[in-house]
Design a protein around this motif. Sequence first.
Motif, short mmCIF file in Angstrom:
data_model
loop_
_atom_site.label_atom_id
_atom_site.label_comp_id
_atom_site.label_asym_id
_atom_site.label_seq_id
_atom_site.Cartn_x
_atom_site.Cartn_y
_atom_site.Cartn_z
N GLY A 116 -1.48 -5.05 -9.51
CA GLY A 116 -3.02 -4.44 -9.35
C GLY A 116 -4.25 -5.68 -9.41
O GLY A 116 -5.38 -5.29 -9.54
N GLU A 117 -3.66 -6.88 -9.37
CA GLU A 117 -4.70 -7.86 -9.51
C GLU A 117 -4.73 -8.65 -8.24
O GLU A 117 -4.16 -8.14 -7.16
N ARG A 120 3.50 -3.55 -15.34
CA ARG A 120 2.01 -4.15 -15.59
C ARG A 120 2.11 -5.60 -15.41
O ARG A 120 1.37 -6.49 -15.00
N SER A 126 2.77 -8.26 -7.99
CA SER A 126 2.11 -7.40 -7.14
C SER A 126 2.87 -6.70 -5.96
O SER A 126 3.01 -5.45 -5.66
N GLU A 144 4.08 -3.05 -6.62
CA GLU A 144 3.21 -1.83 -5.89
C GLU A 144 4.08 -1.46 -4.51
O GLU A 144 3.66 -0.14 -4.25
N THR A 180 -0.63 0.84 -7.10
CA THR A 180 -1.06 -0.07 -8.21
C THR A 180 -1.47 0.59 -9.50
O THR A 180 -1.40 1.89 -9.59
N PRO A 181 -1.63 0.09 -10.71
CA PRO A 181 -1.76 0.62 -11.88
C PRO A 181 -3.00 1.43 -11.92
O PRO A 181 -3.08 2.62 -12.65
N GLN A 182 -4.09 0.89 -11.11
CA GLN A 182 -5.13 1.88 -11.00
C GLN A 182 -4.94 3.25 -10.40
O GLN A 182 -5.52 4.31 -10.68
N GLU A 183 -4.14 3.23 -9.37
CA GLU A 183 -3.63 4.74 -8.76
C GLU A 183 -2.58 5.29 -9.56
O GLU A 183 -2.50 6.54 -9.19
N ALA A 208 -1.46 5.20 -13.12
CA ALA A 208 -1.56 4.98 -14.46
C ALA A 208 -0.12 5.65 -15.32
O ALA A 208 0.32 4.97 -16.20
N TYR A 244 3.05 3.60 -14.33
CA TYR A 244 3.06 2.35 -15.20
C TYR A 244 3.20 2.79 -16.83
O TYR A 244 3.73 1.83 -17.60
#
Length: 735
Positions: A252-253, A634, A638, A642, A647-650, A652, A655
Amino acid sequence: MKKITLMCLAILLTVLGANAADKIDLKRLTQGEFSAHRISGIDPLAGTDQYAQISQDGSQIVQYSFKTGKKTGVLFDVNNTHGEKIKGFDGYQMAPDGKHMLIRTNTQMIYRRSYKADFYIYTVDSHKLERLSAGGPQEMPVWSPDGNQVAFMRDNNIFLVKLLYDNSESQVTTDGKFNEIINGVPDWVYEEEFAFNSALTFNADGTMLCWLKFDESKVKEYSLQLYKGMKPEKKEFELYPGYYSYKYPKAGEDNSKVTAWSYDIKSHKTQQLQVPMDEDGYMPRILPTENPEKILVYTMNRHQDVLNLYTVNPRSTLSQLLIKESVAKYVKEEAMEAIRIGKDYILMPSDRDGYMHLYLYSQNGKLLRKIGDGKYDITKVYGYDEKTGDVYYQAAPLNPHDRQIMVTRKNGKTVRLTNQEGWNEAIFSGDCKYFVNTWSDINNPYVYTTRNNQGKVIATNLDNKELRAKTRQYGWTKNEMFSFTTSEGVKLDGWMVKPANFDPNKKYPVIMFQYSGPGSQQVVNSWNAGSMGQGCAYDQYLAQQGFIVVCVDGRGTGANGAEFEKCTYLHLGNLEAKDQVETALYLGSLPYVDKDNIGIWGWSYGGYCTLMSMSEGRPVFKAGVSVAPPTSYRYYDSVYTERYMRTPQENAEGYADCAISRADKLHGALLICHGTADDNVHPQNTFEYAEALVQADKDFKELFYANRNHGIYGGNSRNHLLRQITTWFVDHLQK
């Protein structure tokens, strides 16, 4: 009578002594006691039936015939050079014309695949040896197609040496800077997860240099603390620890911003190539073609479910989409890595139909034909004979644990070239007329044969009879394959090592080993099987301590088709842990298994799955050992994370379900081990997990290995680690 009695006593003592000595010694095991002899370093010479190989004493590069196995020449002799003198060498790179080679010395590893070294230019006919550069060690040199130029990297910049101009050296880029700009070599995460170490190429006529540039200035740093340690000592850190800080993009970074560039060697003009790519996408390859006006650049989106191959004109900088590969969930990295580029073809592996098959394209991107149509995976690509249209590859036609060497003819007919069940690998000659076949199975070490391209055995090169005899001498038991079906209706396969003198009426404690990561396989009919390889040598050692040792590949592992492999998508560790728990329940139902004394262990992803399994909710494991585990994705990089989790944003929820969040559910005695200089799975994972266990009031033990990386080796480290694992299971499963 007295003499006879004394003689019998002496014989008895000798026999007893021999039997005592024939127990596997752990330290000798970790020092290679049961390592098989291998034939390594076979380097096929393009377009011929010859290959080059470093001599056994390491002093020569010798040329051999594939057909006869006989020496046909000496290409380099460290004791017969003019000009520079060196005492030894670590490797070499042949020039495309065969007239020169680069001799590598003083190699210093950087990460898993990257290194820097002192290279020398060697002229085969004259035996002249010259330094490639006097400016310091070089990274990843590349020959021009005509063998008259060498490009290399140093301090994140590209340099060019011209052999026809007295090895004159010029600097191509000047903006390289540690932890900011990298030219011509991949950054850490690209190297680790896209499996390459060079991002630099000449075009076909050697007039242009093309490369990838990595701008990692916005990627966050991770710092590893370094100590004095031992073997080797870092005396500069005797009182105060030091740090190694490098760019490591976590899930996610920010990743590096990657661009493609060209350099006109005559005009010295540098241009950015116009390659379409998502702002957060990847550019994992830049490769030459046979056309001076075309190079190939790969791109992927951040989800990694679309792979594009572009042809790019290095002079005009314009690009054209050649092939677009789009599959459900993700394009496997191994498939991308195995793409083969020829004069008139592109051979691409893809699991678009549910299994990994091959697709042959023209250089214009037209699909010509498909290779492989069975419900089994093609697992390696060996070559395409452009004269005959034959495609040579490794596949799993018999079952997922077996590998055979295959050829598919131009007319579509497929022929199996190897005739023995087990694990077959091949190295083909440059003209595809011969191959060296390596065969083994889970109970028999490697046998090397030379075969023609019809599969006929011409010669047996190495058979490891001595090692096979040694395993009998040390009382190794037969490794047995088995299958069972879980309560969810999933068929799983495994192997089992039982103690010598196994008694089916006795109940034995069990140690389960697994890795469980996406696409991996531990249940293979190969001498490379086992927790430490070497024909399950460490597992045989555990069996001699009175354990049954078991390994089962659960859902998410490889060679069972895309559906089985990709079903763990977005929820790494969940189904894998369920399958290990189901394995323990199945084993506990067997009459000779002590269901109250079952343990589990693993390394890396296997360490993660150990923790997830011990906290799955069903208390089947009495003890476990987790080595170098990612405890929350986390914290991991990446590209890898991923690919399977987005991603963690997509994602949650996916993760959030991790070893750390399950810490309060841990059941069983846990030993967790980690190297403090692990640049891959950071020790942060274990530190944070340990804190979660403390706050959950869970007892555990942890061990750290100073200055050791993900492999935990060097000095006595590996022996010590395996002894701790053994002792942990003895103390908790046998007492």
